[in-house]
Design a protein around this motif. Structure first.
Motif, PDB file in Angstrom:
ATOM      1  N   ASP A 237       0.571  -1.186  -0.181  1.00 38.34           N
ATOM      2  CA  ASP A 237      -0.071  -0.132  -0.042  1.00 38.34           C
ATOM      3  C   ASP A 237       1.068   1.368  -0.416  1.00 38.34           C
ATOM      4  N   ALA A 238      -0.129   2.014  -0.388  1.00 40.69           N
ATOM      5  CA  ALA A 238       1.287   3.768  -1.080  1.00 40.69           C
ATOM      6  C   ALA A 238       0.396   4.996  -0.704  1.00 40.69           C
ATOM      7  N   PRO A 239       0.840   6.445  -0.653  1.00 41.02           N
ATOM      8  CA  PRO A 239      -0.428   6.692  -1.000  1.00 41.02           C
ATOM      9  C   PRO A 239      -0.760   7.144  -3.078  1.00 41.02           C
ATOM     10  N   CYS A 240      -1.732   7.542  -2.365  1.00 41.09           N
ATOM     11  CA  CYS A 240      -2.687   7.830  -3.903  1.00 41.09           C
ATOM     12  C   CYS A 240      -1.849   8.502  -4.737  1.00 41.09           C
ATOM     13  N   SER A 241      -1.109   9.838  -3.972  1.00 39.87           N
ATOM     14  CA  SER A 241      -0.643  10.901  -4.764  1.00 39.87           C
ATOM     15  C   SER A 241       0.701  10.059  -5.557  1.00 39.87           C
ATOM     16  N   MET A 242       0.973   9.443  -4.641  1.00 42.27           N
ATOM     17  CA  MET A 242       2.749   8.863  -5.401  1.00 42.27           C
ATOM     18  C   MET A 242       2.364   8.529  -6.964  1.00 42.27           C
ATOM     19  N   SER A 243       2.810   9.374  -7.547  1.00 45.24           N
ATOM     20  CA  SER A 243       3.064   8.904  -9.342  1.00 45.24           C
ATOM     21  C   SER A 243       4.002   7.904  -9.925  1.00 45.24           C
ATOM     22  N   ILE A 244       3.477   6.784  -9.935  1.00 40.81           N
ATOM     23  CA  ILE A 244       4.234   5.516 -10.698  1.00 40.81           C
ATOM     24  C   ILE A 244       3.306   5.411 -12.421  1.00 40.81           C
ATOM     25  N   PRO A 245       4.132   4.443 -12.608  1.00 36.83           N
ATOM     26  CA  PRO A 245       3.406   3.660 -13.693  1.00 36.83           C
ATOM     27  C   PRO A 245       1.758   2.643 -13.678  1.00 36.83           C
ATOM     28  N   TRP A 246       1.402   2.479 -14.384  1.00 31.32           N
ATOM     29  CA  TRP A 246      -0.325   1.714 -13.545  1.00 31.32           C
ATOM     30  C   TRP A 246      -0.288   0.726 -15.382  1.00 31.32           C
ATOM     31  N   ILE A 247      -1.352  -0.561 -14.716  1.00 35.05           N
ATOM     32  CA  ILE A 247      -1.821  -1.316 -15.042  1.00 35.05           C
ATOM     33  C   ILE A 247      -3.426  -1.565 -16.018  1.00 35.05           C
ATOM     34  N   CYS A 248      -3.319  -0.876 -16.786  1.00 37.96           N
ATOM     35  CA  CYS A 248      -4.783  -1.364 -16.954  1.00 37.96           C
ATOM     36  C   CYS A 248      -5.469  -2.267 -17.416  1.00 37.96           C
ATOM     37  N   GLU A 249      -7.186  -2.812 -17.249  1.00 38.33           N
ATOM     38  CA  GLU A 249      -7.810  -3.455 -17.920  1.00 38.33           C
ATOM     39  C   GLU A 249      -9.078  -3.385 -18.681  1.00 38.33           C
ATOM     40  N   ARG A 250      -9.281  -4.292 -19.496  1.00 35.77           N
ATOM     41  CA  ARG A 250     -10.488  -3.720 -20.169  1.00 35.77           C
ATOM     42  C   ARG A 250     -10.790  -5.643 -21.327  1.00 35.77           C
ATOM     43  N   LYS A 251     -11.999  -5.709 -20.639  1.00 31.97           N
ATOM     44  CA  LYS A 251     -12.375  -6.912 -22.201  1.00 31.97           C
ATOM     45  C   LYS A 251     -12.200  -6.789 -23.193  1.00 31.97           C
ATOM     46  N   ALA A 252     -12.132  -8.286 -23.800  1.00 30.83           N
ATOM     47  CA  ALA A 252     -11.757  -8.478 -24.987  1.00 30.83           C
ATOM     48  C   ALA A 252     -12.616  -7.653 -25.715  1.00 30.83           C
ATOM     49  N   ALA A 253     -12.418  -7.835 -27.246  1.00 28.64           N
ATOM     50  CA  ALA A 253     -13.767  -7.225 -28.047  1.00 28.64           C
ATOM     51  C   ALA A 253     -13.881  -9.178 -28.363  1.00 28.64           C
ATOM     52  N   LYS A 254     -15.231  -9.754 -28.714  1.00 33.52           N
ATOM     53  CA  LYS A 254     -15.246 -10.961 -30.139  1.00 33.52           C
ATOM     54  C   LYS A 254     -16.218 -10.349 -30.932  1.00 33.52           C
TER      55      LYS A 254
END
Length: 254
Positions: A237-254
């Motif tokens: 866990d960390a302060p939400c104001s920290m600036s770091i990279p991220w990981i997105c997720e979305r449903k794959a289109a069929k």
């Protein structure tokens, strides 16, 4: 000499020729005696056995030739039949091999899950019906969530061992490579919720985490150069104001 004497002389010679059978005249004039019928039959009788032998030999040669032709045809047919049998056996072996190969392929197809048609762009990674984006830039947690929403998704929701392992394996190693994902306890301290509103059931926290050291209400995943670190103990866990990279997720289109 008178004519009468010449006539008597000629008549006398003619009489002798008749009496002698004409032999004297023939001898006198050098003529050969005509062959008698008895002499011709004798010569035919003399040459007869040779003609019979020649005819027999010719017939024997013809019979022998016919026998050789028959034998040759027989062996040719036998060799051809033998070759045909060998060819058929070879063809059968080839067909059996092809059948065995087709059976093996069919068994593999039956045991292999049918891939679902998906559409993930080149910079998104497919896994189990979802596409994942691992950023190379840094944002705060809320800005990272907004970015993912603009792309039709959200910060990654990690619920299974397989999903955690997949993402961990895709992250590069570094001194302290850390990435936001979609969980926080901003509303109630200690109650962690995913961005879709569902409550955390199981996490992959490092020992002693989360510890809320300095108002740490957001979570990130870490991968370092230390090989002893494992995927199932990589959340902090960390302060939400920290600036770091991220990981997105979305449903794959069929």
């Amino acid at each position: 000499m008178s004519t009468e004497e010449g006539s008597h002389s000629t008549e006398g010679m003619y009489s002798r020729l008749v009496e002698d059978g004409g032999t004297g005249a023939d001898e006198e004039f050098g003529a050969q005696p005509a062959p008698s019928s008895t002499g011709v039959r004798g010569r035919l009788a003399h040459h007869g056995p040779y003609k019979v032998a020649t005819a027999c030999l010719t017939a024997f040669c013809l019979i022998l030739l016919m026998a050789l032709v028959a034998i040759s045809v027989h062996y040719n047919r036998r060799d051809t039949a033998s070759m045909d049998q060998n060819s058929l056996k070879e063809k059968n072996r080839e067909l059996q091999n092809e059948i065995d190969q087709l059976k093996t392929k069919l068994e593999k197809l039956e045991t292999t899950p049918t891939p679902q048609p998906v559409q993930c762009t080149d910079d998104w990674l497919y896994f189990n019906g979802s596409c994942y984006f691992i950023s190379m830039f840094s944002h705060r947690w809320m800005e990272s969530q907004k970015y993912c929403e603009d792309k039709g998704g959200h910060l990654a929701i990690i619920e299974t061992d397989e999903e955690q392992t997949f993402l961990w394996d895709k992250l590069p190693r570094g001194h302290w490579n850390s990435y936001w994902f979609g969980i926080s306890d901003e509303k109630v301290e200690g109650d962690w919720y995913w961005v879709d509103g569902t409550k955390l059931v199981r996490g992959f926290w490092e020992d002693g985490e989360p510890n809320n050291h300095v108002n740490e209400d957001c979570a990130y995943i870490v991968k370092t150069k230390v090989l002893s670190r494992v995927a199932f103990k990589s959340w902090y866990d960390a302060p939400c104001s920290m600036s770091i990279p991220w990981i997105c997720e979305r449903k794959a289109a069929k």
